[in-house]
Design a protein around this motif. Sequence first.
Motif, PDB file in Angstrom:
ATOM      1  N   ALA A   1       0.835  -1.206   0.000  1.00 11.44           N
ATOM      2  CA  ALA A   1       0.000   0.000   0.000  1.00 11.44           C
ATOM      3  C   ALA A   1       0.868   1.253   0.000  1.00 11.44           C
ATOM      4  N   GLU A   2       1.998   1.204   0.713  1.00 12.20           N
ATOM      5  CA  GLU A   2       2.893   2.358   0.788  1.00 12.20           C
ATOM      6  C   GLU A   2       3.509   2.664  -0.579  1.00 12.20           C
TER       7      GLU A   2
ATOM      8  N   THR B   1      -3.687  -4.813  -2.042  1.00 18.10           N
ATOM      9  CA  THR B   1      -4.244  -3.474  -1.934  1.00 18.10           C
ATOM     10  C   THR B   1      -4.640  -2.988  -3.321  1.00 18.10           C
ATOM     11  N   PRO B   2      -5.911  -2.781  -3.602  1.00 17.39           N
ATOM     12  CA  PRO B   2      -6.288  -2.180  -4.886  1.00 17.39           C
ATOM     13  C   PRO B   2      -5.649  -0.799  -5.005  1.00 17.39           C
ATOM     14  N   PHE B   3      -5.155  -0.469  -6.198  1.00 18.13           N
ATOM     15  CA  PHE B   3      -4.489   0.822  -6.361  1.00 18.13           C
ATOM     16  C   PHE B   3      -5.393   1.965  -5.926  1.00 18.13           C
ATOM     17  N   LEU B   4      -6.652   1.934  -6.301  1.00 16.67           N
ATOM     18  CA  LEU B   4      -7.554   3.037  -6.003  1.00 16.67           C
ATOM     19  C   LEU B   4      -7.894   3.140  -4.522  1.00 16.67           C
TER      20      LEU B   4
ATOM     21  N   SER C   1      -4.753   5.469  -1.613  1.00 10.88           N
ATOM     22  CA  SER C   1      -4.668   6.845  -1.110  1.00 10.88           C
ATOM     23  C   SER C   1      -5.641   7.724  -1.874  1.00 10.88           C
ATOM     24  N   GLU C   2      -5.819   8.931  -1.374  1.00 11.84           N
ATOM     25  CA  GLU C   2      -6.639   9.906  -2.078  1.00 11.84           C
ATOM     26  C   GLU C   2      -5.988  10.295  -3.400  1.00 11.84           C
ATOM     27  N   SER C   3      -4.658  10.380  -3.407  1.00 16.42           N
ATOM     28  CA  SER C   3      -3.953  10.691  -4.650  1.00 16.42           C
ATOM     29  C   SER C   3      -4.230   9.633  -5.711  1.00 16.42           C
ATOM     30  N   ALA C   4      -4.256   8.364  -5.298  1.00 18.85           N
ATOM     31  CA  ALA C   4      -4.522   7.282  -6.249  1.00 18.85           C
ATOM     32  C   ALA C   4      -5.897   7.442  -6.871  1.00 18.85           C
TER      33      ALA C   4
END
Length: 388
Positions: A180-181, A214-217, A220-223
Amino acid sequence: MSVTVTPLQALSIDELRQRTSTKWRKYGEDVLPFFVAETDYALAPAVTRVLTRAVELGDTGYTPPDPGVREAFVGFAGRRWGWTVDPSHVSWTGDVMMGVVEILRRVIEPGERVVVMPPVYPPFYDTVEEAGGVVERVPLVASEAGWEIDLLGVEAALAGGARAVLLCNPHNPTGTVHSAETLAALADIAQRFEATVVSDEIHGPLAYGQTPFTPFLAASESARRVGYAVTSASKTFNLAGLKCAVMVGGGEAQAKVLRALPAEVEWRTGLFGALSNVAAYSPESDEWLESLLAALDANRLLLADLLAEHVPQARYLPPDAGFLAWVDLSAYGWGDNPAVKVLREAKVALHHGPLFGTEGRGHVRINFGCDPGLLREAVERIGALAGG
């Protein structure tokens, strides 16, 4: 309290050779096929049931405007990954590469560069070109612990003018589940350069518990501001011949792009593909999926033992996800494409490493979604070539 899961049993070789798909028709019966990403298990009961009923009814017409794919995927994403997907951000098409091409066509101009991360699924290169783009290679960084995204390399590519990143998450062929990081860091870089990330997440349901997907979307909010995800039940549930994939926009801007796609993009979805994806994503198929994961988890570790015994100079790191093994055979001096020698002399068909990029020289990809006995026979045949 842990629950014991019974691993799924593969079909017999006699049953499998009655199949007419690529895996069982490309080569003769003297060859053991381990190349293409088809698995050797019976379908999930819910999938079998819905397809059987459709055939009985003659339900073989056009796919309806709302086949239920959106709701089924939203439910699956919530149960399996804790990912809350806005249903209005979901669309569908015939398969994952179709979805990738259509999105890339809307986010790049002809001739603009798209980052890919080799070694990577061979159609990525063709897909970028089909969308009018130019491939910019930023290879994964390899170490004894595994593979990682070269974030500095991606940053340099975007700083140099690349406009999009085609991400493979989990990665094919290495089986890497990006953290995720790392995904959040990738999203931050893309946002800084106003670039787009398109994430192929077809192997997401096949992540093993030790390394959660972890799905890319969801990273994070940026993703969500920069990203799209494209996925399908087809790899997990062996439905490649039944055309259906899901496209997800991270935010409202991306969702508007998906909604503005030509109607033909959605029409490419096959009715049987939609029916089977809905059944696969339903809670009824969760138990089957857990049994599949148990079988694949055992096989990925069995493959490590078999290679150590029969092909001891092979280098292999069990994948975090999926049923595909990335194996380095370069120590044996079998050339840049050892799959050729293995097929010719051992009668085992493996995927050709160099097709994944120059980083694949000396490598093969092995599909271990099969009966353990069949996997053992294949490795023993390869071992005979290696003198093991």
